[in-house]
Enzyme design. Structure first.
Site, PDB file in Angstrom:
ATOM      1  CG  HIS A 136       0.463   6.244   4.666  1.00  0.00           C
ATOM      2  ND1 HIS A 136       1.212   5.546   3.749  1.00  0.00           N
ATOM      3  CD2 HIS A 136      -0.769   6.411   4.111  1.00  0.00           C
ATOM      4  CE1 HIS A 136       0.471   5.304   2.679  1.00  0.00           C
ATOM      5  NE2 HIS A 136      -0.749   5.825   2.876  1.00  0.00           N
ATOM      6  CD  GLU A 137      -3.928   8.228   5.421  1.00  0.00           C
ATOM      7  OE1 GLU A 137      -4.130   9.026   4.482  1.00  0.00           O
ATOM      8  OE2 GLU A 137      -4.056   6.993   5.287  1.00  0.00           O
ATOM      9  CG  HIS A 188      -1.421  10.262   1.081  1.00  0.00           C
ATOM     10  ND1 HIS A 188      -0.770   9.808  -0.055  1.00  0.00           N
ATOM     11  CD2 HIS A 188      -1.860   9.148   1.734  1.00  0.00           C
ATOM     12  CE1 HIS A 188      -0.817   8.493  -0.087  1.00  0.00           C
ATOM     13  NE2 HIS A 188      -1.465   8.054   0.987  1.00  0.00           N
ATOM     14  CG  HIS A 224      -0.241   4.697  -1.921  1.00  0.00           C
ATOM     15  ND1 HIS A 224      -1.535   4.631  -2.373  1.00  0.00           N
ATOM     16  CD2 HIS A 224      -0.326   4.997  -0.604  1.00  0.00           C
ATOM     17  CE1 HIS A 224      -2.360   4.858  -1.365  1.00  0.00           C
ATOM     18  NE2 HIS A 224      -1.648   5.088  -0.278  1.00  0.00           N
ATOM     19  CB  CYS A 225       6.379   4.175  -1.695  1.00  0.00           C
ATOM     20  SG  CYS A 225       8.121   3.968  -2.112  1.00  0.00           S
ATOM     21  CB  CYS A 227       8.658   3.710   1.536  1.00  0.00           C
ATOM     22  SG  CYS A 227       8.249   5.473   1.481  1.00  0.00           S
TER      23      CYS A 227
END
Length: 173
Positions: A127-128, A131, A137-138, A143
């Site tokens: 996730h990070e 970015h 964000h989704c 996701c």
């Protein structure tokens, strides 16, 4: 190439099982980078937490030109000013990210619990790093780029990008 760097005391096993997960998610070589010191200025004694943005500053100074991205992994409680805590934070402009194992550990014990901990760590690391590729964000709860405010949300989303974010990641590389 993505570098992954321990920040402060982190179990070497955590890094060893994150390398293949990140390699699989981003399809790039992942290398273990030298450790980065946890900056004293990150500690907030009133909150009893570490300011994640100060850690990103340290990572930005440690990132080498051969590393497309640098991910820091720590084992302290992280925060940003407007939230009670964060699992991690990223800076897409400097291409660095940090996440913490602190809040990801299940309270039970056993092999299944260990697997859940590893999956949570991989989820937040992906996730990070997402970015750092400019992914936001989704709205899709499954996701990996969904914003997780709880462990249940992190467990639900897993490590996969939705089709829209997978396409955006391909374009960003």
């Amino acid at each position: 190439m993505i570098g992954i760097s321990p920040i402060g005391p982190v179990e070497t096993s955590a890094i060893s099982w994150l390398v293949p997960a990140l390699n699989n998610a981003f399809r790039v070589e992942v290398v273990v980078a030298p450790a980065v010191l946890l900056p004293d200025r990150a500690w907030n004694p009133h909150r009893r937490q570490h300011y994640s943005t100060a850690i990103l500053d340290e990572l930005a100074g440690a990132r080498r030109p051969e590393w497309e991205r640098l991910l820091g992994i720590c084992n302290v409680d992280l925060y940003v000013p407007d939230l009670n805590f964060v699992f991690g934070e990223a800076d897409p402009f400097r291409r660095v990210a940090v996440f913490s194992l602190w809040r990801l550990r299940p309270t039970e014990e056993g092999t299944e619990v260990s697997d859940r901990f590893e999956l949570r760590a991989a989820t937040e690391a992906i996730h990070e790093l997402g970015h750092t590729y400019g992914l936001g964000h989704c709205e899709n709860r499954h996701c990996v780029m969904w914003f997780s405010n709880t462990l249940a949300e992190s467990d639900r989303k897993g490590t996969a990008f939705c089709s829209a974010h997978a396409a955006a990641l391909s374009r960003a590389r």
